[in-house]
Design a protein around this motif. Structure first.
Motif, short mmCIF file in Angstrom:
data_model
loop_
_atom_site.label_atom_id
_atom_site.label_comp_id
_atom_site.label_asym_id
_atom_site.label_seq_id
_atom_site.Cartn_x
_atom_site.Cartn_y
_atom_site.Cartn_z
N ILE A 95 78.06 80.08 53.65
CA ILE A 95 79.22 80.39 54.44
C ILE A 95 79.68 79.60 55.33
O ILE A 95 80.86 79.11 55.65
N GLY A 96 78.63 79.13 56.14
CA GLY A 96 78.94 77.91 57.13
C GLY A 96 79.67 76.81 56.70
O GLY A 96 80.35 76.16 57.23
N ASP A 97 79.16 76.43 55.22
CA ASP A 97 79.68 75.13 54.77
C ASP A 97 81.08 75.55 54.39
O ASP A 97 82.12 74.38 54.62
N GLY A 128 81.79 87.92 55.66
CA GLY A 128 80.31 87.57 56.12
C GLY A 128 79.79 87.26 57.37
O GLY A 128 78.87 87.52 57.90
N ILE A 129 80.98 86.81 58.02
CA ILE A 129 80.78 86.52 59.46
C ILE A 129 81.18 87.84 60.42
O ILE A 129 82.10 88.23 60.33
N THR A 130 80.29 88.06 61.03
CA THR A 130 80.53 89.57 61.80
C THR A 130 81.13 89.24 63.37
O THR A 130 81.62 90.07 63.91
N VAL A 144 77.94 84.38 63.92
CA VAL A 144 76.92 85.48 63.94
C VAL A 144 77.05 86.33 62.49
O VAL A 144 77.96 86.48 61.90
N PHE A 145 75.83 86.60 62.00
CA PHE A 145 75.71 87.12 60.66
C PHE A 145 74.71 88.29 60.71
O PHE A 145 74.13 88.55 61.53
N PRO A 167 71.73 85.52 63.96
CA PRO A 167 71.52 86.76 63.46
C PRO A 167 71.95 87.93 64.62
O PRO A 167 72.11 89.11 64.07
N TYR A 168 72.26 87.42 65.28
CA TYR A 168 73.17 88.38 66.59
C TYR A 168 73.52 87.72 67.81
O TYR A 168 73.57 86.32 67.69
#
Length: 302
Positions: free
Chosen positions: A257-259, A221-223, A244-245, A282-283
């Motif tokens: 996801i951060g948790d 999920g993390i780009t 970044v997501f 978001p970017y």
């Protein structure tokens, strides 16, 4: 456990100061007298360490939002300076003994007190190493290193007294005093260096930072990520990072996801107290932020 360790080291230092000082004055041995002075400094340092540990354990407050973990670094620097001063004094006494040689008396008592010192100091070092390993406390680590140098110097002094006992070569006392002084000053450098680095917010060890990066890039999920910064204060490990997501991802999912990333990072060193601050992007805005603030951008996946 940390407080108990400083109390134990203070008690041992008190006993050794009294015994060594009496025998050192009576015998005239500069090595034993130097060891007594060093034990006196040990006592002062251990008492100061108790103060440092007590304050470092205090929780964050309105005035000190990040706690008082850096008290440990201050204590390490002060301890290193004190050790250096003791080394210089021992070196001075040894040089004076070479210039004005004096015989050593009461060798039996001197050898006995050094044997006692080695046994007590050896037990203390083993105990402090155990506490340092369990707590990861920098003050206790410094104390353990300090008493380890004492253990080695006490062993060297015992050897010199044995040489004098069997050969009457009194000059070995002064020569060994100089060698001990050099070793003590050298050992203090590590304490001062590590304490100053912590005060300057040095990053966590490369191995730990690499593991943090592995946790981030392996999380689905993390780009991308940027602005990864780390530091430590005592047993507190601080981590700041921008993740970044995909812009279409919901805030709820990104937060989840951060948790997950936070929990996995904490597993890297369960003994440390982790304070992790994750910013959700978001970017990739790292270049924009650097241009606007001029700040160091931290580690990036690029």
């Amino acid at each position: 456990m940390q407080k108990r360790a400083t109390i134990v080291s203070s008690s041992v230092a008190t006993i050794l100061v009294i015994v060594k000082l009496i025998v050192g004055i009576i015998s005239g041995s500069v090595a034993v007298l130097a060891s007594a002075i060093d034990s006196g400094l040990d006592l002062a340092v251990s008492l100061f360490n108790y103060f440092a540990v007590t304050n470092a354990e205090k929780p964050a407050s309105e005035k000190f939002n990040y706690g008082l973990g850096k008290v440990e670094a201050i204590a390490a620097v002060i301890e290193g300076v004190i050790i250096t001063m003791s080394g210089l004094f021992i070196g001075y006494k040894a040089i004076m003994k070479i210039i004005h040689p004096e015989p050593i008396t009461h060798l039996d008592a001197s050898i006995g007190v050094m044997l006692l010192s080695i046994v007590m100091t050896g037990a203390l070092v083993a105990y402090l190493n155990h506490v340092a390993k369990v707590t990861q406390n920098m003050v206790i680590k410094s104390d353990a290193l300090h008493y380890k140098t004492d253990l080695l110097s006490n062993g060297a002094i015992l050897i010199s007294l044995a040489v004098i006992y069997f050969t009457d070569f009194f000059m070995v006392d002064a020569i060994l005093g100089i060698l001990i002084a050099i070793y003590i000053i050298y050992s203090a450098y590590e304490l001062i260096h590590e304490g100053i680095l912590m005060l300057l917010d040095v990053a966590l060890e490369d191995e730990i930072v690499e593991k943090i990066k592995e946790v981030i890039v392996s999380e689905p999920g993390i780009t991308d990520y940027h602005w990864l910064k780390t530091r430590k204060a005592g047993s507190d490990y601080f981590v700041d990072v921008h993740l970044v997501f995909n812009p279409e991802m919901s805030l709820l999912e990104a937060h989840r996801i951060g948790d997950n990333v936070e929990e996995k990072i904490k597993v890297i060193d369960p003994k440390a107290d982790w304070l992790i601050n994750i910013h959700l992007d978001p970017y990739d805005d790292s270049e924009i932020n650097v241009e606007e603030t001029g700040q160091f951008a931290g580690s990036s996946s690029k």
